[in-house]
Design a protein around this motif. Structure first.
Motif, PDB file in Angstrom:
ATOM      1  N   PHE A  60       2.671  -2.699  -3.444  1.00 25.36           N
ATOM      2  CA  PHE A  60       2.475  -1.880  -2.240  1.00 25.36           C
ATOM      3  C   PHE A  60       3.792  -1.645  -1.495  1.00 25.36           C
ATOM      4  O   PHE A  60       4.041  -0.550  -0.984  1.00 25.36           O
ATOM      5  CB  PHE A  60       1.445  -2.532  -1.308  1.00 25.36           C
ATOM      6  N   ILE A  61       4.646  -2.665  -1.449  1.00 26.32           N
ATOM      7  CA  ILE A  61       5.956  -2.509  -0.802  1.00 26.32           C
ATOM      8  C   ILE A  61       6.774  -1.441  -1.541  1.00 26.32           C
ATOM      9  O   ILE A  61       7.415  -0.587  -0.925  1.00 26.32           O
ATOM     10  CB  ILE A  61       6.718  -3.854  -0.768  1.00 26.32           C
ATOM     11  N   SER A  62       6.732  -1.496  -2.869  1.00 22.62           N
ATOM     12  CA  SER A  62       7.451  -0.517  -3.682  1.00 22.62           C
ATOM     13  C   SER A  62       6.927   0.890  -3.433  1.00 22.62           C
ATOM     14  O   SER A  62       7.701   1.849  -3.321  1.00 22.62           O
ATOM     15  CB  SER A  62       7.321  -0.871  -5.163  1.00 22.62           C
ATOM     16  N   LEU A  63       5.596   1.021  -3.342  1.00 23.31           N
ATOM     17  CA  LEU A  63       4.994   2.329  -3.063  1.00 23.31           C
ATOM     18  C   LEU A  63       5.501   2.867  -1.721  1.00 23.31           C
ATOM     19  O   LEU A  63       5.866   4.042  -1.612  1.00 23.31           O
ATOM     20  CB  LEU A  63       3.468   2.224  -3.050  1.00 23.31           C
ATOM     21  N   TRP A  64       5.523   2.010  -0.720  1.00 31.22           N
ATOM     22  CA  TRP A  64       5.983   2.447   0.607  1.00 31.22           C
ATOM     23  C   TRP A  64       7.470   2.814   0.582  1.00 31.22           C
ATOM     24  O   TRP A  64       7.869   3.857   1.111  1.00 31.22           O
ATOM     25  CB  TRP A  64       5.734   1.350   1.646  1.00 31.22           C
TER      26      TRP A  64
END
Length: 199
Positions: A60-64
């Protein structure tokens, strides 16, 4: 936009809001929508709840962090693939690190191991896509992209016209790209050295 309204939005709308506006509420809605499913995928593969949570969090951090330049059509498929990709890398990294004396290995060598793990995953994933193609199509892609044969060599080997080779190549690459885009893998692979073979 209120949280209740966002909950009724499709993944596509949420992704657009995240990409174009950097909308934190839209991101949180997507996070809440998929967290449990992704945690289940990671846990089933790792059997370690702490590691599973960490991997899902990182996805999720990577997506953001990549929200402004990432192309995702199917959020569920992309996130699930990203989690499996991360799990594979972690398992493979741990296996390989067990055979390395870490005290004597510098950061550059560790980075090289990580690159090798990623390359291996990508090759295995693409091999799976090749198996799903029609037989002749898969053979042409394999000879052209994996073995680096010319169209003339492939035509001679398979006893078909060069135009037919070109047709199989075009069709096969189109199917592979469509599959990668639909699964969300395209965004994960574009930085890979292996990916240039399938452009």
């Amino acid at each position: 936009m209120q949280t209740e309204v966002l909950r009724s939005c499709s993944d596509e709308v949420l992704l657009e809001m995240i990409r174009l506006e950097g909308n934190h509420l839209a991101f949180t809605t997507l996070y809440d929508r998929y967290w449990n499913k992704l945690l289940a995928i990671a846990y089933n593969l790792l059997r370690d709840k702490s590691s599973a949570k960490e991997i899902v969090q990182e996805v999720f951090i990577s997506l953001w962090n990549r929200r402004t330049n990432i192309e995702v059509r199917n959020a569920g498929s992309y996130l699930a693939t990203a989690v499996k990709f991360s799990v594979f890398k972690q398992i493979e990294r741990e296996r390989r690190y067990r055979h390395i004396e870490l005290a004597d290995v510098g950061d550059l060598q560790l980075a090289a191991v990580d690159d090798r793990i990623e390359d291996l995953f990508i090759k295995e994933y693409l091999a799976g896509l090749l198996e799903a193609l029609p037989e002749k199509c898969a053979l042409v892609i394999n000879y052209s992209r994996i073995r680096d044969w010319s169209n003339a060599q492939i035509a001679e080997e398979l006893n078909i016209a060069e135009k037919t080779v070109e047709g199989h190549l075009t069709k096969g690459l189109k199917l592979i790209r469509a599959n990668l885009k639909a699964s969300g893998m395209l965004s994960l692979l574009t930085a890979s050295a292996t990916w240039h073979l399938f452009r």
